[in-house]
Design a protein around this motif. Structure first.
Motif, short mmCIF file in Angstrom:
data_model
loop_
_atom_site.label_atom_id
_atom_site.label_comp_id
_atom_site.label_asym_id
_atom_site.label_seq_id
_atom_site.Cartn_x
_atom_site.Cartn_y
_atom_site.Cartn_z
N GLU A 52 0.82 -1.22 0.00
CA GLU A 52 0.00 0.00 0.00
C GLU A 52 0.85 1.26 0.00
OE1 GLU A 52 -3.12 -0.11 -0.43
OE2 GLU A 52 -3.87 -2.02 0.36
N CYS A 53 1.84 1.29 0.82
CA CYS A 53 2.62 2.52 0.97
C CYS A 53 3.87 2.52 0.11
CB CYS A 53 2.95 2.76 2.44
SG CYS A 53 1.46 2.85 3.46
N CYS A 56 3.31 4.19 -4.71
CA CYS A 56 3.66 5.43 -5.42
C CYS A 56 5.11 5.84 -5.22
CB CYS A 56 2.76 6.57 -4.97
SG CYS A 56 1.00 6.25 -5.21
N HIS A 57 5.70 5.39 -4.15
CA HIS A 57 7.09 5.76 -3.84
C HIS A 57 7.72 4.67 -3.00
CE1 HIS A 57 5.36 6.76 0.04
NE2 HIS A 57 4.58 7.67 -0.52
N TYR A 60 8.94 3.85 2.81
CA TYR A 60 9.80 4.38 3.87
C TYR A 60 9.68 3.54 5.14
CZ TYR A 60 9.54 8.39 0.75
OH TYR A 60 9.58 9.20 -0.35
N TRP A 70 3.88 9.90 12.07
CA TRP A 70 3.09 8.87 11.38
C TRP A 70 1.60 9.05 11.68
CZ3 TRP A 70 5.39 7.21 7.45
CH2 TRP A 70 6.73 6.79 7.44
N ILE A 73 0.39 11.81 9.42
CA ILE A 73 0.28 11.35 8.03
C ILE A 73 -0.92 10.43 7.85
CG2 ILE A 73 1.39 9.86 6.30
CD1 ILE A 73 4.11 10.97 7.35
N MET A 74 -1.08 9.48 8.77
CA MET A 74 -2.15 8.49 8.64
C MET A 74 -3.53 9.10 8.92
SD MET A 74 -0.61 5.95 7.47
CE MET A 74 -1.82 4.62 7.47
N HIS A 80 -2.89 13.63 0.76
CA HIS A 80 -1.54 13.17 1.06
C HIS A 80 -0.57 13.83 0.08
CE1 HIS A 80 1.48 10.21 2.36
NE2 HIS A 80 1.73 9.95 1.10
N PHE A 81 0.02 14.94 0.47
CA PHE A 81 0.95 15.67 -0.38
C PHE A 81 0.32 15.94 -1.76
CE2 PHE A 81 3.32 13.16 2.69
CZ PHE A 81 4.22 14.07 3.22
N ASP A 83 -1.97 14.16 -3.19
CA ASP A 83 -2.55 12.94 -3.76
C ASP A 83 -3.62 12.38 -2.83
OD1 ASP A 83 -0.83 12.97 -5.92
OD2 ASP A 83 -0.22 10.87 -5.69
N ALA A 85 -4.49 9.17 -1.06
CA ALA A 85 -3.94 7.85 -0.72
C ALA A 85 -4.85 7.16 0.30
CB ALA A 85 -2.52 8.00 -0.18
N ARG A 127 7.53 15.11 6.59
CA ARG A 127 8.48 14.67 5.57
C ARG A 127 9.77 14.19 6.22
NH1 ARG A 127 8.12 15.69 0.12
NH2 ARG A 127 6.44 17.06 -0.55
N ILE A 128 10.25 13.04 5.78
CA ILE A 128 11.56 12.54 6.22
C ILE A 128 12.64 13.49 5.71
CG2 ILE A 128 13.18 10.60 5.93
CD1 ILE A 128 10.42 8.97 5.39
N THR A 129 12.40 14.00 4.50
CA THR A 129 13.38 14.89 3.86
C THR A 129 13.46 16.27 4.51
OG1 THR A 129 11.66 15.42 2.25
CG2 THR A 129 13.26 13.75 1.62
N SER A 156 13.41 12.69 -1.76
CA SER A 156 12.44 11.70 -1.28
C SER A 156 12.68 10.32 -1.88
CB SER A 156 11.01 12.13 -1.64
OG SER A 156 10.79 13.46 -1.27
C1 HEC Z 1 -1.35 7.63 -4.54
C2 HEC Z 1 0.08 7.68 -4.34
C3 HEC Z 1 0.61 7.55 -2.91
C4 HEC Z 1 0.36 6.54 -2.00
C5 HEC Z 1 -0.53 5.31 -2.17
C6 HEC Z 1 1.13 6.86 -0.82
N1 HEC Z 1 1.85 8.00 -1.02
FE1 HEC Z 1 3.15 8.85 0.30
N2 HEC Z 1 3.53 10.33 -1.03
C7 HEC Z 1 2.91 10.49 -2.25
C8 HEC Z 1 3.38 11.72 -2.87
C9 HEC Z 1 2.96 12.28 -4.23
C10 HEC Z 1 4.33 12.28 -1.98
C11 HEC Z 1 5.14 13.55 -2.15
C12 HEC Z 1 6.37 13.20 -2.95
C13 HEC Z 1 7.27 14.38 -3.23
O1 HEC Z 1 6.95 15.50 -2.90
O2 HEC Z 1 8.35 14.14 -3.80
C14 HEC Z 1 4.39 11.37 -0.84
C15 HEC Z 1 5.23 11.55 0.26
C16 HEC Z 1 5.27 10.76 1.37
C17 HEC Z 1 6.14 10.97 2.51
C18 HEC Z 1 7.16 12.07 2.66
C19 HEC Z 1 8.43 11.74 1.88
C20 HEC Z 1 9.48 12.82 2.06
O3 HEC Z 1 9.61 13.66 1.16
O4 HEC Z 1 10.15 12.82 3.09
C21 HEC Z 1 5.84 9.99 3.43
C22 HEC Z 1 6.50 9.81 4.77
C23 HEC Z 1 4.80 9.17 2.84
N3 HEC Z 1 4.50 9.65 1.60
C24 HEC Z 1 4.23 8.09 3.48
C25 HEC Z 1 3.23 7.30 2.92
C26 HEC Z 1 2.54 6.24 3.63
C27 HEC Z 1 2.78 5.87 5.07
C28 HEC Z 1 1.68 5.69 2.75
C29 HEC Z 1 0.71 4.54 3.00
C30 HEC Z 1 -0.34 4.79 3.96
C31 HEC Z 1 1.80 6.40 1.50
N4 HEC Z 1 2.75 7.39 1.64
C32 HEC Z 1 1.10 6.11 0.33
C33 HEC Z 1 2.03 9.63 -2.85
C34 HEC Z 1 1.54 8.47 -2.27
#
Ligand code: HEC
Ligand code: HEC
Length: 185
Positions: A52-53, A56-57, A60, A70, A73-74, A80-81, A83, A85, A127-129, A156
């Motif tokens: 799930e997590c 897209c990336h 972590y 967390w 974020i949750m 979610h940034f 998007d 999610a 953000r971790i970054t 990231s």
């Molecule tokens: C639909 C796509 C998508 C899904 C699914 C997704 N993410 Fe993300 N996430 C993103 C995007 C877009 C970013 C921002 C990336 C950037 O700015 O470069 C991001 C960024 C993050 C970051 C910050 C990374 C940084 O720059 O330090 C974290 C932490 C994170 N996501 C955690 C999660 C977690 C936990 C889940 C599962 C519950 C999750 N993501 C699921 C799209 C998604």
């Protein structure tokens, strides 16, 4: 006769002591190798999280952010940034529990401890970054190898440069920036 035995005994004691010293030396080298190959943060061992997590990336590791981060974020996955999610409520709860119980401030892995220390309490970054510790580790990387590098683009993207990121290993010797070769600072 007596003296010769005495010398023999002294030599035996010396020999044993020397052997012990050499053996100690060996275990030390072995242990330090063991430490070096120990992950910096615990690797992801939750299949649901990886799926799930990691869709897209890079998935972590929970040990890269404290529990409060967390939670934040949750608690807002539908925005979610930029998007969406969002997950089914039971999946969201399960992954939240996994992240929180393995968060940087709940474990004792080397990098997790440094991340927490660098935060000095009050901040809750999402953000971790943007963690002071992570920013500091990367502030010497030129734009040419990061933002302007088509194979990286963003900090990231951990796994683009950290060849063993998936195993939770981030040490310098395992870094290979695309187009930049081995990193030596
Ligand atoms: C639909 C796509 C998508 C899904 C699914 C997704 N993410 Fe993300 N996430 C993103 C995007 C877009 C970013 C921002 C990336 C950037 O700015 O470069 C991001 C960024 C993050 C970051 C910050 C990374 C940084 O720059 O330090 C974290 C932490 C994170 N996501 C955690 C999660 C977690 C936990 C889940 C599962 C519950 C999750 N993501 C699921 C799209 C998604
Ligand atoms: C552009 C390539 C690149 C990206 C992307 C990148 N790193 Fe790094 N990282 C490096 C380099 C190069 C170093 C070594 C810096 C130095 O010590 O001079 C480093 C160092 C580190 C260190 C310290 C290692 C040590 O031995 O002290 C950690 C921890 C780390 N990175 C984690 C991350 C995480 C987590 C991400 C993703 C959120 C990430 N990095 C993204 C290139 C990158």
């Amino acid at each position: 006769m007596k003296t010769r035995n005495g010398i023999g005994l002294v030599l035996l004691v010396l020999f044993v002591a020397l052997g012990q010293w050499a053996a100690n030396g060996e275990t030390e080298i072995f242990e330090s190798k063991g430490r070096a190959s120990r992950p910096d943060v615990a690797p992801v061992r939750n299949e649901q999280y990886a799926q799930e997590c990691g869709a897209c990336h890079f998935a972590y590791q929970p040990g890269l952010l404290p529990a409060a981060s967390w939670e934040k974020i949750m608690g807002n996955l539908s925005d979610h940034f930029g998007d969406n999610a969002a997950l089914a409520p039971e999946d969201q709860a399960a992954l939240r529990a996994y992240l929180v119980s393995n968060a940087a401030d709940r474990v004792s892995d080397k990098r997790s401890e440094r991340i927490v220390r660098s935060l000095k309490g009050k901040q809750v970054p999402i953000r971790i970054t943007e963690l002071p510790y992570i920013v500091r580790q990367h502030d010497e990387i030129p734009k040419r190898l990061l933002q302007e590098n088509k194979d990286v683009r963003s900090l990231s993207n951990c796994a683009a440069c950290h060849t063993l990121a998936e195993k939770g290993i981030y040490d310098e010797e395992t870094v290979k920036i695309p187009g930049g070769g081995q990193w030596d600072d």
